[in-house]
Design a protein around this motif. Structure first.
Motif, short mmCIF file in Angstrom:
data_model
loop_
_atom_site.label_atom_id
_atom_site.label_comp_id
_atom_site.label_asym_id
_atom_site.label_seq_id
_atom_site.Cartn_x
_atom_site.Cartn_y
_atom_site.Cartn_z
N THR A 82 0.82 -1.21 0.00
CA THR A 82 0.00 0.00 0.00
C THR A 82 0.86 1.26 0.00
O THR A 82 2.04 1.24 0.34
CB THR A 82 -0.92 0.03 1.24
OG1 THR A 82 -0.11 0.01 2.43
CG2 THR A 82 -1.88 -1.15 1.24
N THR A 91 -2.96 4.53 -2.67
CA THR A 91 -4.02 3.54 -2.49
C THR A 91 -5.24 4.30 -1.99
O THR A 91 -5.26 4.82 -0.87
CB THR A 91 -3.61 2.47 -1.47
OG1 THR A 91 -2.36 1.91 -1.84
CG2 THR A 91 -4.67 1.38 -1.39
N LEU A 119 -8.70 -3.38 -0.18
CA LEU A 119 -7.82 -3.74 0.93
C LEU A 119 -8.63 -4.13 2.16
O LEU A 119 -8.32 -5.12 2.84
CB LEU A 119 -6.90 -2.57 1.25
CG LEU A 119 -5.94 -2.76 2.42
CD1 LEU A 119 -4.91 -3.84 2.11
CD2 LEU A 119 -5.24 -1.44 2.77
N VAL A 178 -2.49 4.17 3.64
CA VAL A 178 -3.34 4.45 2.48
C VAL A 178 -3.76 5.92 2.50
O VAL A 178 -3.54 6.65 3.47
CB VAL A 178 -4.57 3.53 2.47
CG1 VAL A 178 -4.13 2.07 2.36
CG2 VAL A 178 -5.43 3.74 3.71
#
Length: 261
Positions: free
Chosen positions: A146, A150, A158, A176
């Motif tokens: 990640t 992301t 995820l 993220v």
């Protein structure tokens, strides 16, 4: 104020370019690729000119999906740079390929690279993410890579992987691009005076618990509930400018080093 590589600091004035509808158009992550971008001028010079010298996750930026089986390591690598169909690259065909190939190759570990997955339609990959950790009985572990790129449907992917994979999933890399409770979906409008195009969000996502009954809760999430405390990396691995110019992939290096422990 910027800090230079020798640790000194100085102030730098950044002058904005004037508006130009014919200027270069590029996703932020594509600046890491030497491939030409739309409307770039002849004086643009990439820092790294040889794409083949880049680590795998930075090659072929125009290709949204990619997979490889590294038989000597027992690792199956799958990369999603998008969560929807792209020109010439239907995501459904890629998912069908992954299911077939993973079952045939029977890898011990999966590396799912979501570092450049900036979104799309999470429902297209939801079933795959839920079933991936148990796709074959050979799979011992899934490593999800990640970064701050992301985002959106990449985060939902995820979350579903983590929800259904449990201890079999390890997140490696950087945090993220959004939080555990966010507003998404929505659309865009043109402001009447400035003519700026502004996005707005109307759908509530909560990855810590179902938001059913709350105002604005995105109704599709009812079918994909998650109950997670965090999506922060289990193994934090930053990606730095020095890594870039050194042609390294520290997150993947860490996975290969950690997978036997």
């Amino acid at each position: 104020r910027v800090r230079l590589r020798d640790a000194t600091e100085r102030d730098v004035e950044l002058v904005a370019d004037p508006p130009n509808s014919d200027g270069p158009r590029i996703w932020g992550s594509e600046f890491l690729s030497p491939l030409p971008v739309e409307n770039e001028t002849d004086d643009w010079q990439p820092l790294i000119t040889d794409e083949k010298s880049l680590p795998g996750f930075l090659r072929d930026m125009n290709r949204p999906f990619r997979s490889e089986y590294w038989k000597d390591k027992g690792i199956y690598y799958a990369q999603f740079r998008s969560n929807t169909d792209q020109d010439g690259f239907p995501i459904g065909e890629f998912l069908d390929h992954l299911r077939t190939d993973i079952r045939a190759q029977r890898p011990r570990q999966i590396v799912l690279d979501l570092r450049f997955n900036q979104g799309g339609n999470f429902t297209l990959t939801a079933s795959f993410m839920k079933e991936l950790p148990a796709l074959t009985d050979s799979i011992e572990h899934v490593y999800a890579l990640t970064s701050a790129w992301t985002f959106s449907a990449g985060i939902v992917s995820l979350a579903l992987l983590e929800e259904h994979g449990g201890d079999k999933v390890t997140i490696v890399g950087e945090p993220v691009g959004d939080g555990m409770r966010i507003w998404a979906e929505g659309g865009a409008l043109d402001l009447p005076n400035s003519k700026l195009n502004v996005g707005y969000s109307t759908g509530l996502h909560d990855y810590t618990r179902p938001c059913t009954g709350e105002p604005g809760c995105f109704w599709v999430m009812y079918f994909f509930p998650t109950h997670l405390k965090t999506l922060d990396p289990d193994v934090p691995v930053p990606y730095t400018f020095d890594d870039y110019i050194s042609l390294r992939d520290p997150a993947l290096e860490r996975v290969i080093a950690e997978r036997g422990t």
